[in-house]
Design an enzyme around this catalytic site. Structure first.
Site, short mmCIF file in Angstrom:
data_model
loop_
_atom_site.label_atom_id
_atom_site.label_comp_id
_atom_site.label_asym_id
_atom_site.label_seq_id
_atom_site.Cartn_x
_atom_site.Cartn_y
_atom_site.Cartn_z
N HIS A 185 1.38 -1.79 0.34
CA HIS A 185 0.30 0.67 0.19
C HIS A 185 0.40 1.30 0.32
O HIS A 185 0.86 1.89 -0.84
CB HIS A 185 -0.78 0.10 1.40
CG HIS A 185 -1.79 -1.64 1.46
ND1 HIS A 185 -2.56 -1.82 2.34
CD2 HIS A 185 -2.60 -2.14 -0.06
CE1 HIS A 185 -3.23 -2.54 2.01
NE2 HIS A 185 -2.93 -2.91 0.83
N HIS A 186 2.03 0.91 1.01
CA HIS A 186 2.74 2.59 1.01
C HIS A 186 3.80 2.36 0.77
O HIS A 186 5.01 3.23 0.39
CB HIS A 186 2.45 2.83 2.41
CG HIS A 186 1.57 3.59 3.21
ND1 HIS A 186 0.70 2.71 3.48
CD2 HIS A 186 1.34 4.37 2.52
CE1 HIS A 186 0.00 3.15 3.79
NE2 HIS A 186 -0.28 4.38 3.52
N GLN A 219 0.20 -8.38 4.67
CA GLN A 219 0.90 -9.43 6.24
C GLN A 219 -0.33 -10.89 6.04
O GLN A 219 0.52 -11.84 6.15
CB GLN A 219 1.02 -8.74 7.66
CG GLN A 219 1.97 -10.31 8.05
CD GLN A 219 1.64 -9.23 9.59
OE1 GLN A 219 1.83 -8.16 9.97
NE2 GLN A 219 1.10 -10.59 10.66
N CYS A 256 4.71 1.45 7.91
CA CYS A 256 3.74 2.60 7.51
C CYS A 256 2.35 3.23 8.92
O CYS A 256 1.86 3.66 8.81
CB CYS A 256 2.42 1.85 6.97
SG CYS A 256 1.95 0.72 6.94
#
Length: 214
Positions: A101-102, A140, A170
Site C-alpha cells: 500500500h505504501h 501480512q 506505515c
C-alpha cells in the site's frame, strides 16, 4: 505429542548485493528514481544523490527477488521420506517485506510448523520458503497464507501452521504513528485447523516467550 522445535537465526544467504550494474530494466528504473528525486524538490546531480538511482534499483531488485522464485524451486530435492508423525516447528524466522500500500517495510518473525505425512523437509528450506513470499510487495495477511500454501504444495503434510508477528513502518513513521503496535496473523491447514489440541499446542509454542533450553 512430541515436537521438534528449532530456532532460525538468519535470513537468506543466496543473494549477493553488489555494485554491478546493467541488469535488464535497470536504466529505466534509475530514470524513474531520478525523476522522483526531482519531484521531491531534490537535485539528482548533487554529489550525495548521483548514484542513488542505481543503488535504489539494486535494492529493489533484492527486496523483490521473490517474484522470480517459488517454494518448489527453493526446496529442490530437500524433501526426504521419513516416518515421523509429530509436530516439527521452526520458530523466530526473521522476515522483512514491503507493504504494497505504501511501499514501506514491515518486519518481524514467522513461526512455522507442520506434521509430516511420510515426508519431511530440510529445516533450512522453511526459512527459504518464508523469504520467497516475503521478498515481494505484500500484505501480512496474504503473506501468512502464501507461506502455509507453499509448504503444503511441496510437502503435502497432515497439517501446517504459520504465525507471523510484525511491525509495520506505515503505521510507525506515518499515519497513526503508533510505535509499539504489533500485528499478528495466523494460517492453519489440515489437523492444525481440525484438531483443537494440535491447534492449541501450536499456538502456545508460537506465542511462547520462553527461550529454548540447551
Amino acid at each position: 505429542m512430541a515436537i521438534g522445535l528449532y530456532k532460525a537465526d538468519s535470513l537468506d544467504d543466496g543473494f549477493e548485493d553488489t555494485d554491478a550494474e546493467g541488469a535488464p530494466g535497470s536504466s529505466e528504473f534509475e530514470g524513474l528514481i531520478r525523476r522522483e528525486l526531482q519531484l521531491l524538490g531534490e537535485d539528482p546531480a548533487r554529489e550525495g544523490l548521483v548514484r542513488t538511482p542505481a543503488r535504489v534499483a539494486r535494492a529493489m531488485k533484492f527486496l523483490t527477488q521473490g517474484y522470480s522464485s517459488s517454494a518448489a524451486e527453493v526446496v529442490g530435492n530437500g524433501v526426504f521420506e521419513e516416518e515421523h508423525d509429530n509436530m516439527i516447528m521452526v520458530r523466530d524466522i526473521e522476515l522483512y517485506s514491503m507493504c504494497e500500500h505504501h511501499m514501506l517495510p514491515f518486519f518481524g518473525k514467522a513461526h512455522v510448523a507442520y506434521i509430516p505425512n511420510g515426508k519431511i523437509v530440510g529445516l533450512s528450506k522453511i526459512p527459504r520458503i518464508v523469504d520467497v513470499f516475503a521478498r515481494r510487495l505484500q500484505v501480512q495477511e496474504r503473506l501468512t497464507e502464501e507461506i502455509a500454501e507453499g509448504l503444503c504444495s511441496v510437502l503435502h503434510p497432515s497439517g501446517v501452521g504459520v504465525v507471523i508477528e510484525a511491525y509495520h513502518l506505515c503505521m510507525m513513521m506515518r499515519g497513526v504513528q503508533k510505535q509499539n503496535s504489533k500485528t499478528i496473523t495466523s494460517a492453519l491447514r489440515g489437523v492444525f485447523r481440525e484438531d483443537p489440541k494440535t491447534r492449541d499446542e501450536f499456538l502456545r509454542l508460537a506465542h511462547s516467550t520462553q527461550p529454548a533450553q540447551f
